[in-house]
Motif scaffolding. Structure first.
Motif, mmCIF file in Angstrom:
data_model
loop_
_atom_site.group_PDB
_atom_site.id
_atom_site.type_symbol
_atom_site.label_atom_id
_atom_site.label_comp_id
_atom_site.label_asym_id
_atom_site.label_seq_id
_atom_site.Cartn_x
_atom_site.Cartn_y
_atom_site.Cartn_z
ATOM 1 N N SER A 12 -9.693 -0.061 8.906
ATOM 2 C CA SER A 12 -10.883 -0.552 8.215
ATOM 3 C C SER A 12 -11.027 -2.066 8.282
ATOM 4 C CB SER A 12 -10.855 -0.108 6.753
ATOM 5 O OG SER A 12 -9.814 -0.787 6.044
ATOM 6 N N GLU A 28 -9.192 -4.103 6.424
ATOM 7 C CA GLU A 28 -8.690 -4.700 5.184
ATOM 8 C C GLU A 28 -7.344 -5.395 5.404
ATOM 9 O OE1 GLU A 28 -9.308 -2.278 1.488
ATOM 10 O OE2 GLU A 28 -9.888 -0.751 2.963
ATOM 11 N N GLY A 72 -5.015 3.485 7.387
ATOM 12 C CA GLY A 72 -6.432 3.317 7.092
ATOM 13 C C GLY A 72 -6.805 1.880 6.770
ATOM 14 N N LYS A 73 -5.917 1.154 6.110
ATOM 15 C CA LYS A 73 -6.182 -0.248 5.789
ATOM 16 C C LYS A 73 -6.327 -1.089 7.061
ATOM 17 C CE LYS A 73 -5.921 -0.154 1.222
ATOM 18 N NZ LYS A 73 -7.055 -0.527 0.337
ATOM 19 N N ASP A 132 4.384 12.499 -0.030
ATOM 20 C CA ASP A 132 4.488 11.280 0.773
ATOM 21 C C ASP A 132 5.829 11.186 1.516
ATOM 22 O OD1 ASP A 132 6.202 10.785 -1.331
ATOM 23 O OD2 ASP A 132 5.282 8.884 -1.933
ATOM 24 N N VAL A 185 0.846 -1.184 0.000
ATOM 25 C CA VAL A 185 0.000 0.000 0.000
ATOM 26 C C VAL A 185 0.888 1.242 0.000
ATOM 27 C CG1 VAL A 185 -1.882 -1.172 1.220
ATOM 28 C CG2 VAL A 185 -0.111 0.008 2.529
ATOM 29 N N THR A 186 0.303 2.390 -0.301
ATOM 30 C CA THR A 186 1.057 3.632 -0.209
ATOM 31 C C THR A 186 1.181 4.027 1.257
ATOM 32 O OG1 THR A 186 -0.890 5.056 -0.341
ATOM 33 C CG2 THR A 186 0.105 4.348 -2.425
ATOM 34 N N THR A 188 4.496 12.198 -5.310
ATOM 35 C CA THR A 188 5.092 10.982 -4.749
ATOM 36 C C THR A 188 6.616 11.043 -4.812
ATOM 37 O OG1 THR A 188 5.152 9.789 -6.853
ATOM 38 C CG2 THR A 188 3.109 9.641 -5.567
ATOM 39 N N ALA A 215 0.284 6.719 2.607
ATOM 40 C CA ALA A 215 -0.947 7.380 3.050
ATOM 41 C C ALA A 215 -2.071 6.393 3.335
ATOM 42 C CB ALA A 215 -1.393 8.386 1.984
ATOM 43 N N GLU A 216 -2.032 5.207 2.729
ATOM 44 C CA GLU A 216 -3.102 4.226 2.886
ATOM 45 C C GLU A 216 -2.911 3.286 4.067
ATOM 46 O OE1 GLU A 216 -4.328 3.401 -1.781
ATOM 47 O OE2 GLU A 216 -2.682 2.272 -0.864
#
Length: 239
Positions: free
Chosen positions: A47, A49, A43-44, A105, A36-37, A124, A39-40
């Motif tokens: 959530s 995920e 959150g993953k 990032d 994932v990035t 990026t 930034a993600e």
């Protein structure tokens, strides 16, 4: 152990060695790696995920635990034909007259950005690398990202007094962690399989011991030995 475990990771972090340990210890529990990035990543995990993530600190830690694993070396990236090409290492003072890109990032926490500020910020790190390769400005990043985006026309050297990022294992804050999270904590922290938080190996079956043959006591053995008849001394003949 059944089920599966999803581990997210940010660019530059290499979870392969931990994946191999997981496979050896929990072969019946699939481990899914999810790139994932930056930034993600958090959150993953929030959530659901991903069960956990390998990410960089400082960063988004709301509702998440973070166990620091190691600190990365910070480097400066520049073209191979740059004036710094012969340098073995550099300091922030060396960069004061150069444009330094700061992508959105950027994982480094700067108190004051060194060098000359660019007119815009690339989205990026990969975009910033392209600008450096074009001969426009320099880039300061963790060494793992410089390796990830390595190009033959670029070079990087350590930046001795720059801020550093730390790679951490991050998972949701709960009253009690799921068993698979505890297993992964043991893996990334290098605990052995015999660790209290790791899976305990089944005790090896003991081999049946053959009964020992009783050795006769020394005194009894001597008693059973037949007595030898005393030898008669031959009479000496007179002269």
């Amino acid at each position: 152990m059944t089920g599966s475990f999803t581990l997210a990771y940010v660019p530059g972090v290499t979870p392969a060695k931990w994946a191999r340990v997981w496979q050896d210890r929990l072969p019946e529990t699939p481990l899914h790696l999810l790139q994932v990035t930056a930034a993600e990543a958090a959150g993953k995990v929030r959530s659901g995920e991903a069960d956990a993530a390998l990410l960089r600190l400082p960063g988004d830690r709301e509702d998440l635990h973070a166990i620091p694993l190691y600190t990365e070396t910070t480097v400066v990236v520049f073209p191979k034909d740059h004036e710094f090409a012969a340098a073995g290492e550099l300091s922030l003072e060396d960069l004061k007259d150069h444009v330094l890109w700061q992508p959105l990032d950027d994982p480094l926490a700067w108190d004051a950005r060194p060098g000359q500020a660019p007119v815009e910020r690339p989205e990026t790190t990969a975009d910033a690398i392209e600008l450096v390769a074009a001969g426009v400005g320099l880039l300061v990043v963790p060494q793992s990202l410089a390796r990830l985006h390595h190009r033959k026309d670029l070079k990087y050297v350590p930046l001795t007094d720059a801020p550093q990022s730390r790679v951490a294992f991050s998972f949701p804050i709960r009253d009690e962690n799921p068993e698979l999270v505890e297993h992964m904590i043991g893996v990334v922290r290098g605990r052995t399989v015999n660790s209290t938080r790791g899976p305990a190996p089944e005790p090896a079956a003991k081999k049946p011991q053959s009964p020992r043959k009783q050795q006769p006591r020394q005194g009894a053995a001597k008693a059973r030995q037949p007595k030898q008849a005393a030898k008669r001394a031959k009479p000496r003949r007179g002269r």
